[in-house]
Design a protein around this motif. Structure first.
Motif, short mmCIF file in Angstrom:
data_model
loop_
_atom_site.label_atom_id
_atom_site.label_comp_id
_atom_site.label_asym_id
_atom_site.label_seq_id
_atom_site.Cartn_x
_atom_site.Cartn_y
_atom_site.Cartn_z
N SER A 45 75.71 32.95 109.59
CA SER A 45 75.18 31.70 109.06
C SER A 45 75.26 30.60 110.10
N GLU A 46 74.25 29.76 110.12
CA GLU A 46 74.26 28.60 111.01
C GLU A 46 75.26 27.55 110.51
N ALA A 47 75.73 27.69 109.29
CA ALA A 47 76.75 26.78 108.77
C ALA A 47 78.06 26.91 109.56
N PHE A 48 78.21 28.00 110.29
CA PHE A 48 79.42 28.24 111.08
C PHE A 48 79.33 27.66 112.49
N LYS A 49 78.16 27.15 112.84
CA LYS A 49 77.95 26.64 114.21
C LYS A 49 78.99 25.57 114.54
N SER A 50 79.55 25.65 115.71
CA SER A 50 80.55 24.73 116.27
C SER A 50 81.88 24.73 115.51
N LYS A 51 82.14 25.78 114.72
CA LYS A 51 83.42 25.90 114.01
C LYS A 51 84.17 27.12 114.54
N MET A 52 85.47 26.99 114.68
CA MET A 52 86.31 28.10 115.10
C MET A 52 86.50 29.05 113.92
N GLN A 53 86.94 30.28 114.20
CA GLN A 53 87.12 31.29 113.15
C GLN A 53 87.98 30.81 111.98
N PRO A 54 89.14 30.19 112.24
CA PRO A 54 89.95 29.75 111.09
C PRO A 54 89.20 28.79 110.16
N ALA A 55 88.43 27.88 110.71
CA ALA A 55 87.66 26.93 109.89
C ALA A 55 86.57 27.66 109.10
N ARG A 56 85.95 28.63 109.72
CA ARG A 56 84.92 29.43 109.04
C ARG A 56 85.53 30.18 107.87
N HIS A 57 86.68 30.77 108.11
CA HIS A 57 87.35 31.54 107.06
C HIS A 57 87.79 30.63 105.91
N ARG A 58 88.27 29.44 106.25
CA ARG A 58 88.65 28.48 105.21
C ARG A 58 87.45 28.10 104.35
#
Length: 135
Positions: A71-84
């Motif tokens: 998802s492009e919603a994950f752009k510029s986010k690190m893995q922990p933030a994506r998982h949260r």
């Protein structure tokens, strides 16, 4: 008449399938609506863990999932933030009795997915080229 019967049967089968996988269906709906993924794979691995002590007495067939989300919603986010982000979406399903017990996530952007596909195709090519026939 036959066409109506076929459509009716298809609707009943889809409805029956939804009743068999309510947790997966809820996950798919929430993730799709919030993250608009280009790729969404949900694998129910519960059968691999049904013998675990923590699962004793559980009647749920949907407790362990492996999820791949692009998802492009994950752009510029690190893995922990994506998982949260995903955990927040599935908070109710994780808190519910007989709900999600384990969630394995693979979160990536479209660019990361494409880079991985390129690496995979390069590795496959290397494997073939590196093969030496000694006769």
């Amino acid at each position: 008449m036959l066409r109506r019967s076929v459509l009716s049967l298809a609707r009943r089968q889809l409805s029956a399938m939804a009743l068999q996988t309510p947790m997966e269906d809820a996950m798919r709906t929430k993730i799709t609506e919030a993250l608009k993924p280009s790729t969404l794979e949900i694998h129910n691995d519960s059968h691999l863990h049904s013998h675990h002590k923590a699962m004793a007495g559980s009647t749920s067939q949907e407790t362990h999932f492996r999820v791949v989300i692009t998802s492009e919603a994950f752009k510029s986010k690190m893995q922990p933030a994506r998982h949260r982000m995903v955990y927040a979406l599935l908070k109710e399903e994780m808190a519910r009795e007989g709900g999600i017990h384990a969630l394995q996530l693979r979160t990536r952007t479209l660019e990361e997915e494409q880079k991985q596909a390129e690496r995979d195709s390069t590795r496959k090519g290397e494997g073939v080229d590196a093969k030496v026939d000694v006769a």
